[in-house]
Enzyme design. Structure first.
Site, PDB file in Angstrom:
ATOM      1  N   TRP A 130       0.858  -1.180   0.000  1.00 52.15           N
ATOM      2  CA  TRP A 130       0.000   0.000   0.000  1.00 52.15           C
ATOM      3  C   TRP A 130       0.905   1.244   0.000  1.00 52.15           C
ATOM      4  CZ3 TRP A 130      -2.150   2.473   4.980  1.00 52.15           C
ATOM      5  CH2 TRP A 130      -3.100   3.449   4.665  1.00 52.15           C
ATOM      6  N   ASP A 211      -1.133  -5.982   9.343  1.00 49.92           N
ATOM      7  CA  ASP A 211      -2.102  -4.968   8.930  1.00 49.92           C
ATOM      8  C   ASP A 211      -3.351  -5.725   8.459  1.00 49.92           C
ATOM      9  OD1 ASP A 211      -3.544  -2.878   7.995  1.00 49.92           O
ATOM     10  OD2 ASP A 211      -2.033  -2.124   6.596  1.00 49.92           O
ATOM     11  N   LYS A 246     -13.471  -1.170   5.893  1.00 53.80           N
ATOM     12  CA  LYS A 246     -14.010  -1.947   4.776  1.00 53.80           C
ATOM     13  C   LYS A 246     -15.063  -2.931   5.243  1.00 53.80           C
ATOM     14  CE  LYS A 246     -10.341  -0.220   2.610  1.00 53.80           C
ATOM     15  NZ  LYS A 246      -9.352   0.675   3.190  1.00 53.80           N
TER      16      LYS A 246
HETATM   17  C1  LMR Z   1      -6.615   1.936  -0.656  1.00 54.05           C
HETATM   18  O1  LMR Z   1      -5.550   1.308  -0.675  1.00 54.05           O
HETATM   19  O2  LMR Z   1      -7.128   2.415  -1.677  1.00 54.05           O
HETATM   20  C2  LMR Z   1      -7.355   2.088   0.648  1.00 54.05           C
HETATM   21  O3  LMR Z   1      -6.634   1.493   1.674  1.00 54.05           O
HETATM   22  C3  LMR Z   1      -7.762   3.478   0.944  1.00 54.05           C
HETATM   23  C4  LMR Z   1      -6.604   4.384   1.279  1.00 54.05           C
HETATM   24  O4  LMR Z   1      -6.705   5.043   2.322  1.00 54.05           O
HETATM   25  O5  LMR Z   1      -5.621   4.453   0.554  1.00 54.05           O
END
Ligand code: LMR
Length: 404
Positions: A130, A211, A246
């Site tokens: 992420w 996570d 989510k």
């Molecule tokens: C994402 O990866 O799109 C989600 O976890 C929302 C975010 O806050 O980035």
């Protein structure tokens, strides 16, 4: 002073959302930010959540501060959901939980805690991950490194490289693992692979930070905890960042938790006293509303069953759209094998589309996906899948990847 500042870059995920909102094309498609959408492209409030909100409105009798670590009943509910009330981590008091503003809040508090008390520790992050993960730890002053995870050629896990990477991590460092539904790849280890991962982590003396943001969206609420269960061994230490954005649809309510597991209750008490200082100096104490909803739903058997059904409906729709997307790509004449998308789990897949192809899809067809080629499968519907696949076919045509 402020005038001299240069403009900061837009967030790669949230910034994309802003651009989508401004796009006037009525056929625009948002596959960017990880937010669930139903078959009508809506992000509805869960029925179970609505019921509790009505109850809270009628019954809530104060807006006094919560404790620094939040509501004790919520924190216990988080632990019960993570392990089940009978797990030795719970019964022996080996876990401490602090309610946090979302999963990001939990990760940031974990980062502050590591930075203050383990200044030589590094956080190891999967490649890819992420986009916000490295930034959170860098903001907390914790250095990060990456370990190999994904194999772009097979669109699967590069398990040997992953294990090899884990085995190089020095004792006392922290390894950040995605509990399930890996973001951005949609590729998770199998139960056997998790057992091996847990072996290496235990042998090396590395601290796992799980996570856990997408539980229930992969294979099921229980099935998605296979990794956490493998890591939760007698005597283990670990950190878990839970998010209910989510799986309760509570995005803007910021409901999350940081859970710390140590060898015994006394060690947990000491560690949590420091986590409370990180919280007090960060945001003082957490917001209440979202966590009250989660706590109430989990404690009421009827509401809980309703919620589990709502999570299942989301999961089934996402997995159904994965298959429909693969079929529609094939029907659009695309030669490239995209069948891996049907095998992956959670909201995301890495399509393998290049940044140039991602730009072309946005500029020519108002289709928004993250620059890495990540798509949010939950943004695909029966109504837009045809248009989406025709646009992808157009873009791939330029590379001779489409049957004519
Ligand atoms: C994402 O990866 O799109 C989600 O976890 C929302 C975010 O806050 O980035």
């Amino acid at each position: 002073m402020f005038e001299a500042l240069a403009m900061a870059p837009a967030d790669p995920i949230m910034g994309l959302n802003d651009a989508y909102k401004k796009d006037a094309n009525p056929n625009k498609i948002n596959l960017g930010i990880g937010v669930y959408r139903d078959g009508d492209s809506k992000t509805p409030i869960f029925e179970s959540v609505k019921t509790v909100e009505e109850r809270l409105l009628a019954e809530e009798d104060t807006k006094n501060y919560l404790d620094i670590d939040g509501d004790g009943a919520y924190n216990r509910a988080v632990q019960d959901l993570l392990w089940g009330a009978d797990h030795e981590i719970v019964t022996r008091g080996r876990a401490g939980t602090a309610q946090t503003p979302g999963g990001t809040g939990a990760l940031r508090i974990a980062g502050d805690f590591i930075s203050r008390h383990f200044p030589h520790a590094r956080v190891w992050i999967s490649d890819p991950t992420w986009a916000n993960h490295p930034k959170i730890f860098e903001s907390a002053g914790v250095p990060t490194s990456t370990y190999r995870y994904y194999d772009p050629a097979s669109h699967g896990l590069n398990f040997d490289a992953f294990i090899h990477g884990l085995a190089q991590i020095p004792a006392g460092d922290v390894v950040l693992l995605h509990g399930c539904c890996h973001n951005p790849t949609g590729v998770d280890p199998s139960a056997e692979q998790w057992a091996r991962i847990a072996d290496v982590i235990a042998e090396r003396g590395i601290i796992p930070l799980v996570d856990f943001a997408y539980r229930g969206l992969g294979n099921g609420l229980a099935e998605d905890a296979v990794g956490l269960r493998a890591l939760s061994r007698p005597g283990c230490e670990l950190l878990v960042a839970s998010s209910f954005s989510k799986n309760f649809g509570l995005y803007r309510e910021r409901a999350g938790a940081l859970t710390l597991v140590s060898e015994n209750a006394a060690a947990v008490e000491k560690a949590m006293s420091h986590i409370k200082i990180c919280i007090r100096t960060g945001y003082s104490n957490p917001p209440s509303h979202g966590a009250q909803i989660v706590r109430t739903v989990l404690a009421d058997p009827q509401l809980r069953a309703q919620w589990e059904g709502e999570v299942k409906a989301m999961r089934d729709r996402i997995n159904g759209m994965r298959c429909a997307f693969v079929d529609a790509l094939e029907a659009s004449g695309v030669r490239r094998d995209f069948s891996f998308i049907a095998r992956q789990r959670g909201m995301f897949s890495l399509t393998g589309l290049t940044p140039q192809q991602v730009d072309a899809l946005r500029e020519r067809f108002s289709i928004y996906m993250v620059g890495s080629g990540r798509i949010n499968v939950a943004g695909i519907t029966r109504d837009n899948v045809g248009l989406l696949c025709e646009a992808i076919a157009e873009v791939l045509k330029e590379r001779n990847e489409v049957r004519v």
